[in-house]
Design a protein around this motif. Sequence first.
Motif, mmCIF file in Angstrom:
data_model
loop_
_atom_site.group_PDB
_atom_site.id
_atom_site.type_symbol
_atom_site.label_atom_id
_atom_site.label_comp_id
_atom_site.label_asym_id
_atom_site.label_seq_id
_atom_site.Cartn_x
_atom_site.Cartn_y
_atom_site.Cartn_z
ATOM 1 N N UNK A 157 50.952 10.999 -77.119
ATOM 2 C CA UNK A 157 50.194 10.148 -78.036
ATOM 3 C C UNK A 157 49.150 9.295 -77.312
ATOM 4 N N UNK A 158 49.422 8.998 -76.037
ATOM 5 C CA UNK A 158 48.531 8.097 -75.293
ATOM 6 C C UNK A 158 48.665 8.431 -73.814
ATOM 7 N N UNK A 159 47.526 8.531 -73.128
ATOM 8 C CA UNK A 159 47.543 8.839 -71.695
ATOM 9 C C UNK A 159 46.383 8.120 -71.013
ATOM 10 N N UNK A 160 46.657 7.537 -69.853
ATOM 11 C CA UNK A 160 45.610 6.911 -69.045
ATOM 12 C C UNK A 160 45.942 7.087 -67.563
ATOM 13 N N UNK A 161 44.903 7.201 -66.759
ATOM 14 C CA UNK A 161 45.009 7.277 -65.304
ATOM 15 C C UNK A 161 44.041 6.231 -64.758
ATOM 16 N N UNK A 162 44.578 5.195 -64.127
ATOM 17 C CA UNK A 162 43.774 4.037 -63.724
ATOM 18 C C UNK A 162 43.803 3.873 -62.207
ATOM 19 N N UNK A 163 42.625 3.857 -61.598
ATOM 20 C CA UNK A 163 42.512 3.693 -60.153
ATOM 21 C C UNK A 163 42.473 2.209 -59.810
ATOM 22 N N UNK A 164 43.278 1.805 -58.812
ATOM 23 C CA UNK A 164 43.316 0.401 -58.405
ATOM 24 C C UNK A 164 42.510 0.162 -57.126
ATOM 25 N N UNK A 165 42.683 1.009 -56.113
ATOM 26 C CA UNK A 165 41.839 0.892 -54.921
ATOM 27 C C UNK A 165 41.827 2.217 -54.166
ATOM 28 N N UNK A 166 40.808 2.352 -53.293
ATOM 29 C CA UNK A 166 40.629 3.595 -52.549
ATOM 30 C C UNK A 166 39.906 3.271 -51.248
ATOM 31 N N UNK A 167 40.395 3.804 -50.136
ATOM 32 C CA UNK A 167 39.750 3.586 -48.844
ATOM 33 C C UNK A 167 39.906 4.855 -48.005
ATOM 34 N N UNK A 168 38.841 5.271 -47.345
ATOM 35 C CA UNK A 168 38.883 6.480 -46.526
ATOM 36 C C UNK A 168 39.235 6.185 -45.076
ATOM 37 N N UNK A 169 39.639 4.957 -44.794
ATOM 38 C CA UNK A 169 40.057 4.568 -43.447
ATOM 39 C C UNK A 169 39.021 4.992 -42.403
ATOM 40 N N UNK A 170 37.768 4.731 -42.755
ATOM 41 C CA UNK A 170 36.632 5.073 -41.883
ATOM 42 C C UNK A 170 36.677 6.525 -41.442
ATOM 43 N N UNK A 171 36.848 7.392 -42.449
ATOM 44 C CA UNK A 171 36.870 8.842 -42.224
ATOM 45 C C UNK A 171 38.053 9.297 -41.384
ATOM 46 N N UNK A 172 39.063 8.435 -41.242
ATOM 47 C CA UNK A 172 40.275 8.818 -40.523
ATOM 48 C C UNK A 172 41.387 9.245 -41.468
ATOM 49 N N UNK A 173 41.110 9.243 -42.768
ATOM 50 C CA UNK A 173 42.156 9.616 -43.704
ATOM 51 C C UNK A 173 41.878 9.082 -45.097
ATOM 52 N N UNK A 174 42.934 8.589 -45.740
ATOM 53 C CA UNK A 174 42.797 8.104 -47.104
ATOM 54 C C UNK A 174 43.945 7.170 -47.454
ATOM 55 N N UNK A 175 43.640 6.156 -48.242
ATOM 56 C CA UNK A 175 44.654 5.276 -48.804
ATOM 57 C C UNK A 175 44.210 4.960 -50.224
ATOM 58 N N UNK A 176 44.954 5.465 -51.183
ATOM 59 C CA UNK A 176 44.546 5.336 -52.578
ATOM 60 C C UNK A 176 45.739 4.979 -53.450
ATOM 61 N N UNK A 177 45.527 4.088 -54.405
ATOM 62 C CA UNK A 177 46.591 3.717 -55.341
ATOM 63 C C UNK A 177 46.077 3.850 -56.763
ATOM 64 N N UNK A 178 46.874 4.514 -57.600
ATOM 65 C CA UNK A 178 46.534 4.636 -59.014
ATOM 66 C C UNK A 178 47.800 4.551 -59.847
ATOM 67 N N UNK A 179 47.631 4.301 -61.131
ATOM 68 C CA UNK A 179 48.769 4.209 -62.036
ATOM 69 C C UNK A 179 48.466 5.038 -63.281
ATOM 70 N N UNK A 180 49.447 5.840 -63.684
ATOM 71 C CA UNK A 180 49.308 6.695 -64.857
ATOM 72 C C UNK A 180 50.372 6.326 -65.887
ATOM 73 N N UNK A 181 50.010 6.451 -67.145
ATOM 74 C CA UNK A 181 50.971 6.250 -68.219
ATOM 75 C C UNK A 181 50.822 7.370 -69.239
ATOM 76 N N UNK A 182 51.949 7.833 -69.739
ATOM 77 C CA UNK A 182 51.916 8.752 -70.858
ATOM 78 C C UNK A 182 52.970 8.321 -71.866
ATOM 79 N N UNK A 183 52.587 8.346 -73.125
ATOM 80 C CA UNK A 183 53.459 7.898 -74.209
ATOM 81 C C UNK A 183 53.800 9.083 -75.093
ATOM 82 N N UNK A 184 55.104 9.337 -75.232
ATOM 83 C CA UNK A 184 55.605 10.401 -76.086
ATOM 84 C C UNK A 184 56.088 9.786 -77.409
ATOM 85 N N UNK A 185 56.565 10.595 -78.334
ATOM 86 C CA UNK A 185 57.002 10.051 -79.629
ATOM 87 C C UNK A 185 58.071 8.964 -79.538
ATOM 88 N N UNK A 186 59.022 9.099 -78.591
ATOM 89 C CA UNK A 186 60.123 8.124 -78.541
ATOM 90 C C UNK A 186 60.288 7.462 -77.175
#
Length: 278
Positions: A159-188
Amino acid sequence: MTTSNFHGAVGTKAKPVTSQFQFGPWTLTAVKSHILESEGIARQRFEGELELPQVPEMIFADNVLRLQHVAGFGLEFNALDALKLVDAHNDPLKVAVAQAWKEARADCEHINEVVKPFDWTFTTEYKGTLIGKDGVQLKVEPTDERIDLEKLKVREKIHFYEDILLFDDELSDNGSSIMNVKIRVMPTSFFILLRQFMRVDNVVVRVLDTRLYHEAEKDFILREHSYKESKVQDIQGPPHIVTDPNQVAQLLPIKRETFEKLIFPSSSISQKEADAIR
């Protein structure tokens, strides 16, 4: 019931997009906005709340997922509270890329001023922020109950779905650090996954997951948190798998985990009463 608001742009900057969904006595709100600007009052205010000498390259300071019960209590997920839990006094990952990371940010006045180390991977064991009014909040207790992940695999109408990004960093091209939160709502029920994926190339991969699950008419939310980590050389699989959070998370060993029940205040009204109010 779902509502969505798009506020027109002012100049070249779009205002936040807000979506809401009513799930029984719960109002679920998702806000998506632009990246925090590199300078200005908003930036100064945000960084002033943190002890960190450097913050992620991309911060979505106004992005938030909020769950609020009609009785006032609930929880939310936002970048500021997540970054407050980053270690601002120690560098837990003392590897060669740490110096390379600092050199890449040599033009940052904060880095030049700071002599103490900090966690430049922005690893945080954030599990969400409890909210409430008049001292009424969810009560957190350890539990033996577990989220039935098999039940979540059953195909249900979303019934409802969202994917929300909180922060993202590529660690100066040495990798990645990313945080996001997802929600999905079903009937019950509704299900939330807060995830931080952190990778330092050729060194280490971490996945920190917080899962929350609530079934209608129950007076609690189950919350499970896990911290998984492995050296890249120990991960069994094709090289590209270390860049895919969903795949690599299944291969990483669990370093620690917690299981909690977020119990509704005894004064909270029932779903039937909430329906009557609406």
